[in-house]
Design an enzyme around this catalytic site. Structure first.
Site, short mmCIF file in Angstrom:
data_model
loop_
_atom_site.label_atom_id
_atom_site.label_comp_id
_atom_site.label_asym_id
_atom_site.label_seq_id
_atom_site.Cartn_x
_atom_site.Cartn_y
_atom_site.Cartn_z
N LYS A 174 14.41 -26.94 -65.32
CA LYS A 174 15.63 -27.71 -65.54
C LYS A 174 15.53 -28.39 -66.89
O LYS A 174 14.61 -29.17 -67.14
CB LYS A 174 15.77 -28.75 -64.42
CG LYS A 174 16.94 -29.69 -64.59
CD LYS A 174 17.13 -30.56 -63.37
CE LYS A 174 18.22 -31.58 -63.59
NZ LYS A 174 18.40 -32.45 -62.42
N LYS A 209 18.22 -23.91 -64.77
CA LYS A 209 19.41 -24.74 -64.98
C LYS A 209 19.36 -25.43 -66.31
O LYS A 209 18.30 -26.00 -66.63
CB LYS A 209 19.44 -25.76 -63.84
CG LYS A 209 20.40 -26.89 -63.98
CD LYS A 209 20.18 -27.87 -62.87
CE LYS A 209 21.09 -29.06 -63.11
NZ LYS A 209 20.76 -30.18 -62.30
C1 PBG Z 1 20.56 -34.65 -60.16
C2 PBG Z 1 21.28 -33.40 -60.54
C3 PBG Z 1 21.99 -33.16 -61.73
C4 PBG Z 1 22.56 -31.91 -61.59
C5 PBG Z 1 22.16 -31.41 -60.36
N1 PBG Z 1 21.37 -32.34 -59.74
C6 PBG Z 1 22.24 -34.02 -62.90
C7 PBG Z 1 21.14 -34.46 -63.77
O1 PBG Z 1 19.99 -34.05 -63.66
O2 PBG Z 1 21.45 -35.31 -64.61
C8 PBG Z 1 23.45 -31.25 -62.61
C9 PBG Z 1 24.53 -30.40 -62.05
C10 PBG Z 1 25.66 -30.13 -62.98
O3 PBG Z 1 25.70 -30.59 -64.15
O4 PBG Z 1 26.57 -29.43 -62.53
N2 PBG Z 1 19.24 -34.70 -60.53
ZN ZN Z 2 18.33 -36.79 -60.53
#
Ligand code: PBG
Ligand code: ZN
Length: 340
Positions: free
Chosen positions: A210, A263
């Site tokens: 991520k 992601k």
């Molecule tokens: C929470 C989380 C996030 C997303 C999924 N779970 C946001 C982040 O890490 O700030 C992002 C999903 C999206 O942007 O559609 N940890």
């Molecule tokens: Zn988070």
């Protein structure tokens, strides 16, 4: 004359003739190793603690934040059209819902715990994923528990995140998906699942690779999870970090992940392809995130391209790179488009 006719086809010209192979729409579809199907799609749902709310999220065109009383009627038509899976996010709006430990994340009456039970009960065929993180529930908006100086306390965070994952699994989630990026959380969750005797019925999907960046903005608007100070760079990966992503993927597989997620998606197709190579014996998921979705909508609105064509092109690119599961805000659209 007859010898002359056959000798026309000679010498290298045969291999240069590709058009025939994709001259029909079906023959074109056959060129893809994986064709998009409804069962590949997971739809993100934002559930608030205000039971009757149903609000459009301005930065995520067409997507809503809704209370528990609205969820069943919202999902009904989608399930009828072939929706197979949802991923649930809790969005606590009550000011009292946030503290330094993210206590509300596993509140038995909170939106996610109650949402899991509600969706399981009303849609027995639907596969329910619970996103596991603390950022929606912490007063500081970070994905873990912090030291006094504001840095991440990884040990306490992993303890807490794995407890939350257990609570979601025990509430009935088919799959828990930790998105917090704390080191060692996959192992901690897997061990707790084993200890409590439910490891055999819970899929553990790791947001293993991520990346930090600006593509989560609309989600943070929707979920109210903008960090109150600093950023997420000490736990989310740097965009150029391909080697680091490979290490994170290898680690999470070794720690017991059943599915590896990458992601965002379209900016990280090489990482999806790496994940497929490293995790060749497991399904790879990609999260086509909020910023990617909003960007496609904005560009289509500006006349840059046709929305549907781009949604397919982006998603087919994600599949081509190696994913066979896509978390997508386009899911309701695809349920329509894949029927025609
Ligand atoms: C929470 C989380 C996030 C997303 C999924 N779970 C946001 C982040 O890490 O700030 C992002 C999903 C999206 O942007 O559609 N940890
Ligand atoms: Zn988070």
């Amino acid at each position: 004359a007859s010898t002359a006719a056959t000798s026309v086809s000679v010498s290298g010209d045969i291999a240069s003739q590709l058009h025939g192979g994709y001259s029909h729409p079906l023959a074109r579809a056959w060129q893809a190793e994986r064709q998009l199907t409804k069962s590949m799609l997971i739809y993100p749902i934002f559930i608030t603690d205000n039971p009757d709310e149903s609000e459009l999220i301005p930065s995520l065109p067409g997507q809503r934040r809704m209370g528990l009383n609205k969820v069943v009627a919202f999902l009904q038509p989608l399930v009828r059209k072939g929706l197979k899976s949802v991923i649930l996010f809790g969005v606590p709006l009550a000011p009292s819902a946030k503290d330094t430990l993210g206590t509300a994340a596993d509140d038995p009456q909170g939106p996610v715990m109650a949402g899991i039970r509600l969706v399981r009960k009303n849609f027995p065929q639907l596969f329910v994923v619970a996103d596991v993180c603390l950022c929606e529930y912490t007063s500081h908006g970070h994905c873990g528990i912090l030291h006094e100086d504001g840095s991440l306390n990884n040990t306490l965070s992993v303890d807490r995140v794995s407890d939350v994952a257990m609570a979601y699994a025990e509430a009935g989630a088919h799959c828990v998906a930790p998105s917090d990026m704390n080191d060692g959380r996959i192992r901690a969750i897997k061990l707790k699942l084993i200890e409590s005797g439910i490891a055999h019925r819970v899929v553990l999907m790791s947001y293993a690779a991520k990346f930090s960046g600006c593509l989560y903005g609309p989600f943070r608007d929707a979920a109210g999870s903008v960090p109150s100070f600093g950023d997420r760079k000490c736990y989310q990966l740097p965009p150029g970090g391909r080697g680091l992503a490979r290490r994170a993927i290898e680690r999470d597989i070794a720690e017991g992940a059943d599915i590896i997620m990458v992601k965002p998606a379209t900016q990280y197709l090489d990482i999806i392809s790496d994940a497929k190579e490293i995790g060749k014996n497991m399904p790879i998921a990609a999260y086509h995130v909020s910023g990617e979705y909003a960007m496609i909508h904005a560009a289509a609105k500006a006349g840059v391209f046709d929305l549907k064509t781009m949604a397919f092109e982006a998603t087919e690119g994600i599949l081509r790179a190696g994913a066979s599961i896509v978390v997508s805000y386009f899911t309701p659209d695809f349920l329509e488009w894949l029927d025609t």
